[in-house]
Structure formats: C-alpha cells, structure tokens
Design a protein around this motif. Structure first.
Motif, mmCIF file in Angstrom:
data_model
loop_
_atom_site.group_PDB
_atom_site.id
_atom_site.type_symbol
_atom_site.label_atom_id
_atom_site.label_comp_id
_atom_site.label_asym_id
_atom_site.label_seq_id
_atom_site.Cartn_x
_atom_site.Cartn_y
_atom_site.Cartn_z
ATOM 1 N N PHE A 18 0.839 -1.201 0.000
ATOM 2 C CA PHE A 18 0.000 0.000 0.000
ATOM 3 C C PHE A 18 0.874 1.251 0.000
ATOM 4 N N GLY A 21 2.768 1.693 -3.362
ATOM 5 C CA GLY A 21 1.848 2.149 -4.407
ATOM 6 C C GLY A 21 1.465 3.607 -4.229
ATOM 7 N N TRP A 22 1.215 4.008 -3.008
ATOM 8 C CA TRP A 22 0.861 5.399 -2.722
ATOM 9 C C TRP A 22 2.035 6.308 -3.053
ATOM 10 N N SER A 25 2.564 6.438 -6.983
ATOM 11 C CA SER A 25 1.507 7.065 -7.774
ATOM 12 C C SER A 25 1.106 8.434 -7.248
ATOM 13 N N CYS A 28 -3.777 7.786 -2.838
ATOM 14 C CA CYS A 28 -4.324 6.781 -1.939
ATOM 15 C C CYS A 28 -5.506 6.172 -2.709
ATOM 16 N N PRO A 29 -5.853 4.898 -2.495
ATOM 17 C CA PRO A 29 -6.919 4.282 -3.287
ATOM 18 C C PRO A 29 -8.251 5.042 -3.293
ATOM 19 N N LEU A 46 -2.692 3.388 -12.225
ATOM 20 C CA LEU A 46 -2.915 3.045 -10.820
ATOM 21 C C LEU A 46 -4.214 2.271 -10.649
ATOM 22 N N LEU A 47 -5.289 2.755 -11.229
ATOM 23 C CA LEU A 47 -6.581 2.091 -11.077
ATOM 24 C C LEU A 47 -6.558 0.685 -11.665
ATOM 25 N N SER A 49 -3.913 -1.266 -12.063
ATOM 26 C CA SER A 49 -3.079 -2.133 -11.235
ATOM 27 C C SER A 49 -3.775 -2.478 -9.920
ATOM 28 N N MET A 50 -4.570 -1.562 -9.373
ATOM 29 C CA MET A 50 -5.330 -1.880 -8.163
ATOM 30 C C MET A 50 -6.356 -2.970 -8.440
ATOM 31 N N GLY A 53 -4.598 -6.202 -8.877
ATOM 32 C CA GLY A 53 -4.135 -6.663 -7.564
ATOM 33 C C GLY A 53 -5.257 -7.263 -6.742
ATOM 34 N N TRP A 54 -6.422 -6.631 -6.765
ATOM 35 C CA TRP A 54 -7.576 -7.194 -6.049
ATOM 36 C C TRP A 54 -7.956 -8.544 -6.625
#
Length: 60
Positions: A18, A21-22, A25, A28-29, A46-47, A49-50, A53-54
């Motif tokens: 976390f 990534g923060w 990029s 924060c998500p 970023l979106l 890759s999130m 990742g999920w």
C-alpha cells in the motif's frame, strides 16, 4: 470491530505494498477513485493495477 491485535506477515506485506503504491503514484486508493473525473494516464495505470491486484489477491 476487529478483535485481532497481532501483527503478522500478511499485514506487514499489505501495508508495505500500500505504501509503495501510494508513494509511486501519489494517490491513496480512495482519492484515486474520487479523481476519476480528471483522468490522467498515471491515474489509469494506478486504477488498473489496483483492480488487477484485487483480482490476484482473491485468486491466491
């Protein structure tokens, strides 16, 4: 409310990912999704890759 108070490897790895990534990029998500109206290529990366990742986290 959560009752566990121990710090395990999964928690440390998740916090590290976390934070990395923060830092990379600048988002924060939560604010990243809120920033969709002003979409930029770094935000798209970023979106995506999130979401990947999920998806991976649910499969592993």
């Amino acid at each position: 409310m959560p009752t566990r108070r121990d710090i395990d490897t999964r928690l440390l790895i998740g916090a590290a990912v976390f934070g990395i990534g923060w830092g990379l990029s600048g988002y924060c998500p939560g604010p990243a999704f809120a920033s969709i109206s002003g979409i930029t290529w770094p935000l798209v990366a970023l979106l995506l890759s999130m979401v990947v990742g999920w998806w991976l986290a649910r499969r592993i």
